[in-house]
Enzyme design. Structure first.
Site, PDB file in Angstrom:
ATOM      1  N   LYS A 100      -9.150  -0.089  -6.004  1.00 53.63           N
ATOM      2  CA  LYS A 100      -9.256   0.466  -4.471  1.00 53.63           C
ATOM      3  C   LYS A 100     -10.445   1.108  -4.233  1.00 53.63           C
ATOM      4  O   LYS A 100     -10.855   1.691  -5.328  1.00 53.63           O
ATOM      5  CB  LYS A 100      -8.068   1.437  -4.405  1.00 53.63           C
ATOM      6  CG  LYS A 100      -8.080   2.289  -3.086  1.00 53.63           C
ATOM      7  CD  LYS A 100      -7.467   1.365  -2.188  1.00 53.63           C
ATOM      8  CE  LYS A 100      -7.669   2.269  -0.798  1.00 53.63           C
ATOM      9  NZ  LYS A 100      -6.960   3.230  -0.341  1.00 53.63           N
TER      10      LYS A 100
ATOM     11  N   HIS B 221       1.789   5.266  -1.790  1.00 55.23           N
ATOM     12  CA  HIS B 221       1.325   6.589  -2.595  1.00 55.23           C
ATOM     13  C   HIS B 221       2.724   7.142  -2.962  1.00 55.23           C
ATOM     14  O   HIS B 221       3.409   7.441  -2.058  1.00 55.23           O
ATOM     15  CB  HIS B 221       0.689   7.295  -1.787  1.00 55.23           C
ATOM     16  CG  HIS B 221      -0.757   7.023  -1.046  1.00 55.23           C
ATOM     17  ND1 HIS B 221      -1.803   7.261  -1.767  1.00 55.23           N
ATOM     18  CD2 HIS B 221      -0.874   6.404  -0.198  1.00 55.23           C
ATOM     19  CE1 HIS B 221      -2.816   6.672  -1.059  1.00 55.23           C
ATOM     20  NE2 HIS B 221      -2.257   6.185  -0.030  1.00 55.23           N
TER      21      HIS B 221
ATOM     22  N   HIS C  36      -4.864  -0.422   5.855  1.00 55.97           N
ATOM     23  CA  HIS C  36      -4.393   0.206   7.139  1.00 55.97           C
ATOM     24  C   HIS C  36      -5.243   0.313   8.108  1.00 55.97           C
ATOM     25  O   HIS C  36      -6.088   1.170   8.509  1.00 55.97           O
ATOM     26  CB  HIS C  36      -3.974   1.747   6.576  1.00 55.97           C
ATOM     27  CG  HIS C  36      -4.944   2.312   5.690  1.00 55.97           C
ATOM     28  ND1 HIS C  36      -6.349   2.430   5.946  1.00 55.97           N
ATOM     29  CD2 HIS C  36      -4.714   2.967   4.693  1.00 55.97           C
ATOM     30  CE1 HIS C  36      -6.998   2.934   4.748  1.00 55.97           C
ATOM     31  NE2 HIS C  36      -6.355   3.511   3.978  1.00 55.97           N
TER      32      HIS C  36
ATOM     33  N   HIS D  12     -10.432   1.150   1.621  1.00 56.30           N
ATOM     34  CA  HIS D  12     -10.438   2.385   2.721  1.00 56.30           C
ATOM     35  C   HIS D  12     -11.558   2.287   3.787  1.00 56.30           C
ATOM     36  O   HIS D  12     -12.637   2.550   3.332  1.00 56.30           O
ATOM     37  CB  HIS D  12     -10.096   3.816   2.110  1.00 56.30           C
ATOM     38  CG  HIS D  12      -9.747   4.610   3.158  1.00 56.30           C
ATOM     39  ND1 HIS D  12      -8.866   5.372   3.150  1.00 56.30           N
ATOM     40  CD2 HIS D  12     -10.972   4.977   4.114  1.00 56.30           C
ATOM     41  CE1 HIS D  12      -8.695   6.194   4.450  1.00 56.30           C
ATOM     42  NE2 HIS D  12      -9.884   6.151   4.839  1.00 56.30           N
TER      43      HIS D  12
ATOM     44  N   ASP E 292       1.483   2.712   3.539  1.00 59.92           N
ATOM     45  CA  ASP E 292       0.643   3.906   3.139  1.00 59.92           C
ATOM     46  C   ASP E 292       1.436   5.155   3.150  1.00 59.92           C
ATOM     47  O   ASP E 292       0.889   6.076   3.768  1.00 59.92           O
ATOM     48  CB  ASP E 292      -0.388   3.934   4.197  1.00 59.92           C
ATOM     49  CG  ASP E 292      -1.625   5.007   3.951  1.00 59.92           C
ATOM     50  OD1 ASP E 292      -1.473   5.340   2.616  1.00 59.92           O
ATOM     51  OD2 ASP E 292      -2.446   5.219   4.690  1.00 59.92           O
TER      52      ASP E 292
ATOM     53  N   HIS F 213       0.853  -1.166   0.048  1.00 58.40           N
ATOM     54  CA  HIS F 213       0.004  -0.146  -0.003  1.00 58.40           C
ATOM     55  C   HIS F 213       0.872   1.209   0.232  1.00 58.40           C
ATOM     56  O   HIS F 213       1.526   1.456   1.070  1.00 58.40           O
ATOM     57  CB  HIS F 213      -0.902   0.088   1.323  1.00 58.40           C
ATOM     58  CG  HIS F 213      -2.058   0.924   1.227  1.00 58.40           C
ATOM     59  ND1 HIS F 213      -3.164   0.953   1.501  1.00 58.40           N
ATOM     60  CD2 HIS F 213      -1.657   2.383   0.923  1.00 58.40           C
ATOM     61  CE1 HIS F 213      -3.842   2.022   1.437  1.00 58.40           C
ATOM     62  NE2 HIS F 213      -3.124   3.014   1.264  1.00 58.40           N
TER      63      HIS F 213
HETATM   64  O1  DOR Z   1      -3.396   9.600   5.575  1.00 54.35           O
HETATM   65  C1  DOR Z   1      -3.603   9.095   4.395  1.00 54.35           C
HETATM   66  N1  DOR Z   1      -3.290   9.708   3.199  1.00 54.35           N
HETATM   67  N2  DOR Z   1      -4.596   8.424   4.040  1.00 54.35           N
HETATM   68  C2  DOR Z   1      -5.156   8.046   3.193  1.00 54.35           C
HETATM   69  O2  DOR Z   1      -6.030   7.230   3.056  1.00 54.35           O
HETATM   70  C3  DOR Z   1      -4.690   8.700   1.892  1.00 54.35           C
HETATM   71  C4  DOR Z   1      -3.159   9.075   1.891  1.00 54.35           C
HETATM   72  C5  DOR Z   1      -2.681  10.142   0.835  1.00 54.35           C
HETATM   73  O3  DOR Z   1      -3.089   9.971  -0.407  1.00 54.35           O
HETATM   74  O4  DOR Z   1      -2.578  11.149   1.306  1.00 54.35           O
HETATM   75 ZN    ZN Z   2      -3.457   5.023   1.364  1.00 53.28          ZN
END
Ligand code: DOR
Ligand code: ZN
Length: 352
Positions: free
Chosen positions: A99, A16, A174, A136, A247, A14
């Site tokens: 997702k 980003h 998460h 989520h 995450d 997971h």
């Molecule tokens: O804290 C987070 N940041 N939770 C999420 O679900 C998305 C992520 C983000 O893309 O910044």
């Molecule tokens: Zn995330």
């Protein structure tokens, strides 16, 4: 005390990575330590089809050239996602999950799902093809307290959905509560969960006690220590239904340190060192490899990596670079506010 630990190269299920200059700045921090990652699709606009997913994947590969790293993609589920889109994704090895963001739940979730009924045809196609749903798991109802949103989601959305579509393979992403850990542990087949490094290390006190610290704000928000302890117990249990998804979610300091700051922590550079600290603190370093390098791979149908990384324990805490430059701004690296004695050994150290 063990001072070196060699494990199969871990995977991050997971992650980003963003796009453009931010992608170039952050992706090497993951590619250094991890062999594979599942890339989250919450770009603007979101990654909703194969064309967008394959183009984004290529940009990630360009940003991680020279590393032993393969990105896998998740498609962003919207109320317009067709069963044909799902079948095309299931037929392509590059996409390994879809997702589900409840609309309004988090960063760039506005195109997400308002009502589960609207996405049933897509979910049925996923159940048929075996393509997992990464969720989520928070309701977005204003009247529900933010600390209770995960539990409400399990009771009101996730459990009814799983009863309706028992074949659907689901990853609850998460998880942050003992309720979620209990739900996963007591389920039969078809349900797994990722746990982040930061939710194993912080509680809501990090955000709110002694001053407000926006760098510790993420979603789902960190809960009280009872919940963190349940997550630690799940992570070190050796139960293959729990595996690591960091995450890691970079935002510029400008976006974090604002009257309405963004949710997310940039943990990638320190994730494996922090995780080793947690597992060694529990006396379960022997179970780190399963959680970080084996269980997630197995869930997604891969063999665990044949490569390895070595973690090294130091007598004194290891200082980390607190900030990286990105996008003409700075991104603050996660600081667990507790000493970390581990580091990932780099090539030069191995030869020394
Ligand atoms: O804290 C987070 N940041 N939770 C999420 O679900 C998305 C992520 C983000 O893309 O910044
Ligand atoms: Zn995330």
């Amino acid at each position: 005390m063990t001072d070196r630990l060699t494990i199969r190269r871990p995977d991050d299920w997971h992650l980003h990575l963003r796009d453009g200059a931010m992608l170039s700045a952050v992706a090497p921090h993951t590619a250094r330590d991890f062999g594979r990652a599942l890339i989250m699709p919450n770009l603007v606009p979101p990654v909703t089809d194969m064309t967008a997913a394959l183009a984004y994947r290529q940009r990630i590969q360009n940003a991680t050239k020279g590393f032993d790293f393969t990105p896998y993609m998740a498609l962003y589920l919207t109320e317009d996602t067709s069963p044909e889109t799902i079948r095309a994704a299931a037929a392509d090895d590059a996409v390994i999950a879809v997702k589900l963001y409840p609309a309004g739940a988090t960063t760039n979730s506005a195109s997400g799902v308002r009502h589960i009924d609207s996405v049933m045809p897509a979910l049925e196609a996923m159940a048929e093809t075996g393509l997992p749903l990464a969720i989520h798991g928070e309701v977005t109802t204003d009247s529900v307290d933010i600390f209770d949103r995960e539990k409400h989601f399990i009771d009101e959305v996730l459990d009814p959905l799983r009863q309706r579509l028992p074949q659907l393979r689901v990853v609850m992403e998460h998880i942050t509560t003992e309720d979620a850990a209990h739900y996963v542990s007591s389920s039969d087949t078809g349900l797994a969960a990722t746990i982040t490094v930061h939710h194993l290390m912080i509680t809501r006190n990090h955000i709110l006690a002694g001053g407000i610290r926006p760098h510790y704000y993420c979603l789902p928000v960190a809960k009280r220590s009872r919940h963190r302890d349940a997550l630690i117990a799940a992570a070190v249990s050796g139960d293959p239904r729990y595996f690591m998804g960091t995450d890691s979610a970079p935002h510029t300091d400008h976006a974090k340190l604002s009257p309405c700051g963004c949710a997310g922590m940039f943990t990638a550079p320190v994730a494996m060192a922090c995780l080793a600290e947690v597992f060694s603190g529990q006396g379960h370093l022997d179970r780190l490899e399963g959680f970080a390098s084996v269980f997630g791979a197995n869930f997604y149908g891969f063999s665990p990596s044949e490569q390895t990384i070595t973690l090294r324990r130091h007598d004194t805490p290891v200082p980390v670079t607190p900030i990286i430059e990105a996008d003409g701004d700075q991104v603050t690296v996660f600081d667990p506010m507790t000493p970390v004695h581990w580091s990932v050994e780099v090539e030069a150290e191995k030869k020394a």
